[in-house]
Design a protein around this motif. Structure first.
Motif, PDB file in Angstrom:
ATOM      1  N   ILE A   9      46.105  20.484  33.766  1.00  0.00           N
ATOM      2  CA  ILE A   9      46.406  20.990  35.102  1.00  0.00           C
ATOM      3  C   ILE A   9      46.362  22.513  35.116  1.00  0.00           C
ATOM      4  N   PHE A  10      46.969  23.132  34.109  1.00  0.00           N
ATOM      5  CA  PHE A  10      46.974  24.596  34.047  1.00  0.00           C
ATOM      6  C   PHE A  10      45.588  25.155  33.712  1.00  0.00           C
ATOM      7  N   ASP A  11      44.790  24.404  32.986  1.00  0.00           N
ATOM      8  CA  ASP A  11      43.417  24.842  32.709  1.00  0.00           C
ATOM      9  C   ASP A  11      42.608  24.936  34.004  1.00  0.00           C
ATOM     10  N   VAL A  12      42.783  23.967  34.890  1.00  0.00           N
ATOM     11  CA  VAL A  12      42.080  24.005  36.173  1.00  0.00           C
ATOM     12  C   VAL A  12      42.497  25.233  36.975  1.00  0.00           C
ATOM     13  N   ILE A  13      43.801  25.521  36.985  1.00  0.00           N
ATOM     14  CA  ILE A  13      44.289  26.692  37.721  1.00  0.00           C
ATOM     15  C   ILE A  13      43.734  27.971  37.103  1.00  0.00           C
ATOM     16  N   THR A  14      43.728  28.052  35.776  1.00  0.00           N
ATOM     17  CA  THR A  14      43.219  29.239  35.088  1.00  0.00           C
ATOM     18  C   THR A  14      41.751  29.471  35.391  1.00  0.00           C
ATOM     19  N   LEU A  15      40.953  28.425  35.326  1.00  0.00           N
ATOM     20  CA  LEU A  15      39.532  28.564  35.625  1.00  0.00           C
ATOM     21  C   LEU A  15      39.307  28.986  37.074  1.00  0.00           C
ATOM     22  N   SER A  16      40.159  28.507  37.973  1.00  0.00           N
ATOM     23  CA  SER A  16      39.975  28.793  39.400  1.00  0.00           C
ATOM     24  C   SER A  16      40.376  30.215  39.761  1.00  0.00           C
ATOM     25  N   VAL A  17      41.503  30.688  39.236  1.00  0.00           N
ATOM     26  CA  VAL A  17      42.029  31.988  39.675  1.00  0.00           C
ATOM     27  C   VAL A  17      41.715  33.121  38.714  1.00  0.00           C
ATOM     28  N   ALA A  18      41.296  32.813  37.484  1.00  0.00           N
ATOM     29  CA  ALA A  18      41.000  33.866  36.508  1.00  0.00           C
ATOM     30  C   ALA A  18      39.509  33.968  36.205  1.00  0.00           C
ATOM     31  N   LEU A  19      38.891  32.857  35.802  1.00  0.00           N
ATOM     32  CA  LEU A  19      37.481  32.917  35.411  1.00  0.00           C
ATOM     33  C   LEU A  19      36.557  33.021  36.620  1.00  0.00           C
ATOM     34  N   LEU A  20      36.780  32.241  37.655  1.00  0.00           N
ATOM     35  CA  LEU A  20      35.901  32.275  38.829  1.00  0.00           C
ATOM     36  C   LEU A  20      35.837  33.666  39.467  1.00  0.00           C
ATOM     37  N   PRO A  21      36.973  34.338  39.720  1.00  0.00           N
ATOM     38  CA  PRO A  21      36.873  35.721  40.225  1.00  0.00           C
ATOM     39  C   PRO A  21      36.187  36.667  39.251  1.00  0.00           C
ATOM     40  N   GLN A  22      36.348  36.419  37.943  1.00  0.00           N
ATOM     41  CA  GLN A  22      35.682  37.263  36.953  1.00  0.00           C
ATOM     42  C   GLN A  22      34.167  37.144  37.068  1.00  0.00           C
ATOM     43  N   VAL A  23      33.687  35.934  37.306  1.00  0.00           N
ATOM     44  CA  VAL A  23      32.248  35.726  37.482  1.00  0.00           C
ATOM     45  C   VAL A  23      31.771  36.399  38.767  1.00  0.00           C
ATOM     46  N   ILE A  24      32.534  36.253  39.848  1.00  0.00           N
ATOM     47  CA  ILE A  24      32.133  36.825  41.138  1.00  0.00           C
ATOM     48  C   ILE A  24      32.106  38.346  41.084  1.00  0.00           C
ATOM     49  N   VAL A  25      33.154  38.941  40.487  1.00  0.00           N
ATOM     50  CA  VAL A  25      33.263  40.398  40.462  1.00  0.00           C
ATOM     51  C   VAL A  25      32.451  41.002  39.332  1.00  0.00           C
ATOM     52  N   GLY A  26      32.685  40.524  38.087  1.00  0.00           N
ATOM     53  CA  GLY A  26      32.009  41.107  36.930  1.00  0.00           C
ATOM     54  C   GLY A  26      30.562  40.708  36.807  1.00  0.00           C
ATOM     55  N   GLY A  27      30.205  39.513  37.291  1.00  0.00           N
ATOM     56  CA  GLY A  27      28.835  39.048  37.168  1.00  0.00           C
ATOM     57  C   GLY A  27      27.972  39.414  38.362  1.00  0.00           C
ATOM     58  N   PHE A  28      28.406  38.978  39.531  1.00  0.00           N
ATOM     59  CA  PHE A  28      27.610  39.214  40.736  1.00  0.00           C
ATOM     60  C   PHE A  28      27.899  40.561  41.391  1.00  0.00           C
ATOM     61  N   GLY A  29      28.903  41.276  40.878  1.00  0.00           N
ATOM     62  CA  GLY A  29      29.183  42.611  41.389  1.00  0.00           C
ATOM     63  C   GLY A  29      29.689  42.623  42.810  1.00  0.00           C
ATOM     64  N   TYR A  30      30.474  41.609  43.181  1.00  0.00           N
ATOM     65  CA  TYR A  30      31.034  41.549  44.532  1.00  0.00           C
ATOM     66  C   TYR A  30      32.497  41.974  44.448  1.00  0.00           C
ATOM     67  N   PRO A  31      32.804  43.262  44.613  1.00  0.00           N
ATOM     68  CA  PRO A  31      34.148  43.781  44.345  1.00  0.00           C
ATOM     69  C   PRO A  31      35.169  43.499  45.422  1.00  0.00           C
ATOM     70  N   TYR A  32      34.730  43.074  46.600  1.00  0.00           N
ATOM     71  CA  TYR A  32      35.637  42.975  47.735  1.00  0.00           C
ATOM     72  C   TYR A  32      36.627  41.816  47.598  1.00  0.00           C
ATOM     73  N   LEU A  33      36.422  40.974  46.576  1.00  0.00           N
ATOM     74  CA  LEU A  33      37.369  39.883  46.343  1.00  0.00           C
ATOM     75  C   LEU A  33      38.752  40.421  46.016  1.00  0.00           C
ATOM     76  N   PHE A  34      38.804  41.624  45.417  1.00  0.00           N
ATOM     77  CA  PHE A  34      40.081  42.215  45.029  1.00  0.00           C
ATOM     78  C   PHE A  34      40.500  43.343  45.979  1.00  0.00           C
ATOM     79  N   SER A  35      39.953  43.380  47.169  1.00  0.00           N
ATOM     80  CA  SER A  35      40.237  44.483  48.082  1.00  0.00           C
ATOM     81  C   SER A  35      41.514  44.280  48.884  1.00  0.00           C
ATOM     82  N   LEU A  36      42.141  43.112  48.800  1.00  0.00           N
ATOM     83  CA  LEU A  36      43.387  42.835  49.507  1.00  0.00           C
ATOM     84  C   LEU A  36      44.540  42.822  48.506  1.00  0.00           C
ATOM     85  N   GLN A  37      45.605  43.564  48.801  1.00  0.00           N
ATOM     86  CA  GLN A  37      46.729  43.676  47.886  1.00  0.00           C
ATOM     87  C   GLN A  37      47.412  42.327  47.655  1.00  0.00           C
ATOM     88  N   LEU A  38      47.567  41.546  48.713  1.00  0.00           N
ATOM     89  CA  LEU A  38      48.208  40.241  48.579  1.00  0.00           C
ATOM     90  C   LEU A  38      47.414  39.330  47.655  1.00  0.00           C
TER      91      LEU A  38
END
Length: 322
Positions: free
Chosen positions: A56-85
């Motif tokens: 269960i925790f592996d699914v959460i980790t992949l969803s909230v840690a690895l997936l954003p890493q691919v979007i930001v670090g791989g595809f260079g889409y930085p706006y995923l982290f543009s909201l403080q919340l």
């Protein structure tokens, strides 16, 4: 020597290709672990409780840690982290889930050691009521220990890219000298090595065979393989952390910084492999897991077949009534 632009491109493609592969295999493996070890034939084994929790925790980790890493670090889409919340939520949940999953592995190693012990008092820790208590303590501890990563989460513009990180001398000192070296590296590595080694020793003792027969021997073997793989995977991450800590205040050229970024991405993405390999270790080591997996596939085929028959019958009925 490769140019900084080439190194950055390699880093991005590494993140995209390996990250997507880990996401696909990781989600599938975690789902299968949950479906397999929740079944009646595994439910009474104490280690199964930890494996389901870890999945269960592996699914959460992949969803909230690895997936954003691919979007930001791989595809260079930085706006995923543009909201403080969103930054606060992601920081907290990624630390909480990844550490709860990591220490679930340590509890699996402890459970195998306790289950194979020749001492009855130690074997009591493999009873389901104590297993559930340890699972609850693990979850509560990391729910509280992850709070600083939400409190000190900030969005910063670094090299023209918005990044979500922790800010503050106190939290950075804690991360550099306590959290990563002790809570991520030393304690889990020591626990996995210690309990894995003595579980193997217990398995080889002749007088231990009587109570070892009372648990699933295949489960013991596959968990020992998982412990070895997890411990080995700590080595590149640990070396990268030592290097980054030592060279943190050094003056570096753009090419050197690009190389450092590549090394960080390689070890960081590789470290997520810990959240993807368990199912494939289990299915390679256990006949019971393979048999249950085949049953799940057969049930899925039967369900799909029924839906197809129902769909064909429905179309035939509609044709006959027109």
């Amino acid at each position: 020597m490769l140019s900084s632009e080439t190194l950055i491109s390699i880093s991005q493609w590494w993140t995209i290709l390996l990250g997507i592969a880990l996401l696909i295999f990781g989600f599938f493996g975690a789902l299968m672990n949950w479906m397999i070890f929740s079944r009646q034939r595994f439910r009474k084994a104490s280690s199964s409780q930890y494996i389901v929790t870890q999945s269960i925790f592996d699914v959460i980790t992949l969803s909230v840690a690895l997936l954003p890493q691919v979007i930001v670090g791989g595809f260079g889409y930085p706006y995923l982290f543009s909201l403080q919340l969103l930054c606060t939520f992601r920081n907290y949940l990624s630390i909480f889930s990844s550490q709860a999953a990591l220490y679930s592995k340590c509890l699996i190693a402890f459970d195998i050691w306790a289950s194979t012990s020749r001492h009855a008092t130690i074997r009591q820790w493999a009873k389901l009521n104590r297993v559930r208590f340890l699972i609850l303590m693990n979850i509560l501890f990391w729910m509280l220990a992850s709070i600083p990563y939400a409190v000190f989460a900030k969005i910063l513009l670094i090299r023209n890219i918005w990044q979500c990180t922790v800010v503050g001398p106190g939290i950075l000192t804690y991360q550099a000298y306590v959290f990563v070296p002790c809570l991520i590296l030393f304690i889990p590595l020591f626990s996995l090595s210690f309990f894995g080694y003595f579980s193997y020793v217990n398995m080889t003792r002749f007088n231990a065979l009587v109570h070892i027969r009372q648990i699933n021997r295949q489960l013991v073997r596959m968990v020992l393989v998982q412990i070895a793989v997890t411990a080995i995977s700590f080595v590149p991450y640990g070396l990268q952390f030592i290097y980054s800590t030592v060279t943190a205040n050094w003056q570096k050229s753009s090419q050197w910084m690009a190389l450092d970024s590549l090394i960080v991405q390689i070890t960081r993405i590789g470290f997520f492999g810990n959240s993807t390999v368990e199912f494939y270790i289990y299915i390679s080591q256990s006949n019971d897991v393979r048999f249950t997996f085949k049953q799940i596939l057969m049930n899925f085929k039967v369900i799909c077949g029924r839906n197809r028959v129902f769909s064909i019958n429905a179309r035939t009925h509609n044709t006959n009534t027109t």
